[in-house]
Write an enzyme that holds these catalytic residues in place. Structure first.
Site, PDB file in Angstrom:
ATOM      1  N   HIS A 191      -9.414 -11.773  26.859  1.00  0.00           N
ATOM      2  CA  HIS A 191      -8.375 -10.903  27.414  1.00  0.00           C
ATOM      3  C   HIS A 191      -8.535  -9.574  26.688  1.00  0.00           C
ATOM      4  O   HIS A 191      -8.539  -9.546  25.460  1.00  0.00           O
ATOM      5  CB  HIS A 191      -6.986 -11.494  27.171  1.00  0.00           C
ATOM      6  CG  HIS A 191      -5.891 -10.851  27.963  1.00  0.00           C
ATOM      7  ND1 HIS A 191      -4.565 -11.208  27.809  1.00  0.00           N
ATOM      8  CD2 HIS A 191      -5.912  -9.879  28.921  1.00  0.00           C
ATOM      9  CE1 HIS A 191      -3.822 -10.478  28.634  1.00  0.00           C
ATOM     10  NE2 HIS A 191      -4.618  -9.665  29.298  1.00  0.00           N
ATOM     11  N   LEU A 192      -8.697  -8.485  27.419  1.00  0.00           N
ATOM     12  CA  LEU A 192      -9.178  -7.239  26.832  1.00  0.00           C
ATOM     13  C   LEU A 192      -8.352  -6.796  25.629  1.00  0.00           C
ATOM     14  O   LEU A 192      -7.143  -6.592  25.725  1.00  0.00           O
ATOM     15  CB  LEU A 192      -9.189  -6.134  27.895  1.00  0.00           C
ATOM     16  CG  LEU A 192      -9.751  -4.779  27.447  1.00  0.00           C
ATOM     17  CD1 LEU A 192     -11.141  -4.909  26.847  1.00  0.00           C
ATOM     18  CD2 LEU A 192      -9.767  -3.803  28.622  1.00  0.00           C
ATOM     19  N   HIS A 193      -9.042  -6.636  24.503  1.00  0.00           N
ATOM     20  CA  HIS A 193      -8.397  -6.192  23.276  1.00  0.00           C
ATOM     21  C   HIS A 193      -9.436  -5.606  22.335  1.00  0.00           C
ATOM     22  O   HIS A 193     -10.611  -5.958  22.376  1.00  0.00           O
ATOM     23  CB  HIS A 193      -7.683  -7.356  22.572  1.00  0.00           C
ATOM     24  CG  HIS A 193      -8.598  -8.426  22.064  1.00  0.00           C
ATOM     25  ND1 HIS A 193      -9.238  -9.335  22.893  1.00  0.00           N
ATOM     26  CD2 HIS A 193      -8.998  -8.756  20.798  1.00  0.00           C
ATOM     27  CE1 HIS A 193      -9.978 -10.158  22.175  1.00  0.00           C
ATOM     28  NE2 HIS A 193      -9.867  -9.820  20.893  1.00  0.00           N
ATOM     29  N   LEU A 194      -8.985  -4.685  21.493  1.00  0.00           N
ATOM     30  CA  LEU A 194      -9.771  -4.180  20.373  1.00  0.00           C
ATOM     31  C   LEU A 194      -9.008  -4.474  19.094  1.00  0.00           C
ATOM     32  O   LEU A 194      -7.814  -4.823  19.133  1.00  0.00           O
ATOM     33  CB  LEU A 194     -10.033  -2.676  20.505  1.00  0.00           C
ATOM     34  CG  LEU A 194     -10.935  -2.260  21.669  1.00  0.00           C
ATOM     35  CD1 LEU A 194     -10.099  -1.886  22.883  1.00  0.00           C
ATOM     36  CD2 LEU A 194     -11.840  -1.093  21.295  1.00  0.00           C
TER      37      LEU A 194
END
Length: 351
Positions: A191-194
């Site tokens: 799930h898009l994360h930095l």
């Protein structure tokens, strides 16, 4: 984590050009001596959530040492992260779609979100949420999230990267770093994360000499993990840089390669005292869908950059630079292949 903990509300953090820190403090001064408005907001709220019990464990000072050798690898003992963190999700593809049945960031509690970052102006990137990493590496370890309800998989986007790099320019701390683990590159949640975190130690990648490949793209070779390098002297350079990083990352994925990204304050590629802007490193690697690498290292963005969070005291005390570099570099491409790939990326970015 107590179920009845009162849920604090995240702070609305609106920023403009006046909030960017063009020149962060250097390592010759105490890193915490001149924190920015962003640093104070993040660290104060992070500490508040630690006191309220939102994390999986209480993080205190961590044993840290610099391994003898020219790479100056920073080893740090963090036993609780290895024993208390949520098990990483099974990743089996570089193009794996988002799975609503697996853990994802729509399930965060309200109190786990510290800030809502929103830039002013019509050209600002999409807002980002700044949430705690419940199993932190270091003080101030956070997740930088595009709107979770969009349910984006873990593939880097220009807007998410730009928002995260703007956060790096909002910090006055020389040790605030931002990074991204792609699928097959040790991402633990699809799930898009930095990531963002404070590591109060200099790393070799900040100042290592670069070899130019084309305008805007260089290669770092005399570092723990050879990497492609892009550089932004200031926030105005971020839109073009983020476009180039994402084009390069897409080229890698199309070639069946995984990737990691790491951003840190550092010297301009040409050197010569041109100031400390933002160095953005991109690593290409063979996809890794199994367990930890050799020497007990799980090689992700931190390890590639020369920061080694270690899970056990015996390993922390005995590991050598040679052992660590062997474990790190076996995840990467052989140098001739890396150099050919550099030529390919130079052609992609010239178009």
């Amino acid at each position: 984590m107590a179920a009845d903990v009162e849920e604090p509300e995240p702070e609305e953090f609106v920023y403009g050009e006046e909030d960017f820190v063009q020149q962060a403090a250097g390592w010759d001064a105490e890193p915490d001596s001149a924190l920015s408005r962003f640093d104070r907001a993040l660290l104060d709220s992070w500490t508040d959530r630690m006191e309220r019990g939102f994390f999986r464990y209480r993080l205190g000072p961590l044993p840290t040492r610099v391994l003898p050798g020219p790479m100056r690898l920073v080893a740090q003992l963090n036993v609780q992260r290895s024993t208390e963190r949520r098990p990483p999700q099974l990743v089996h593809s570089l193009r794996q779609p988002f799975d609503p049945g697996a853990f994802n960031f729509t399930r965060l509690r309200a109190g786990e979100v510290l800030l809502r970052l929103r830039g002013t102006g019509s050209a600002a990137p999409d807002p980002l949420l700044v949430a705690i990493n419940a199993s932190p590496l270091e003080r101030g370890h956070v997740l930088l999230l595009p709107e979770p309800a969009r349910r984006l998989p873990q593939a880097l986007t220009e807007s998410a990267l730009r928002g995260a790099l703007e956060a790096a320019f909002l910090s006055a701390h020389p040790g605030f770093r931002v990074g991204f683990n792609g699928l097959g590159g040790r991402a633990s949640v699809n799930h898009l994360h930095l990531h963002g975190f404070y590591l109060p130690r200099p790393l070799l990648v900040e100042a290592a000499p670069a070899q130019p490949l084309c305008r805007g793209l260089s290669i770092l070779r005399a570092v723990p993990a050879p990497a492609f390098l892009l550089y932004a002297a200031g926030p105005a350079a971020l839109p073009a840089l983020c476009r180039d990083v994402c084009r390069a990352a897409e080229h890698l994925a199309a070639a069946g390669l995984a990737y990691n990204v790491f951003a840190t304050r550092g010297e301009a590629p040409e050197g010569g005292g041109a100031g400390r802007g933002l160095r953005v490193l991109l690593w290409a690697r063979r996809p890794s869908f199994g367990g930890a690498a050799g020497a007990g290292l799980e090689v992700a963005l931190c390890e590639l950059a020369g920061y080694l969070p270690l899970p056990a005291a015996p390993l922390f005390h005995r590991i050598t630079e040679r052992e660590a570099l062997s474990a790190i570099r076996e995840q990467l491409l052989p140098e001739p292949e890396l150099l050919r790939l550099g030529g390919d990326l130079a052609r992609v970015l010239r178009r």
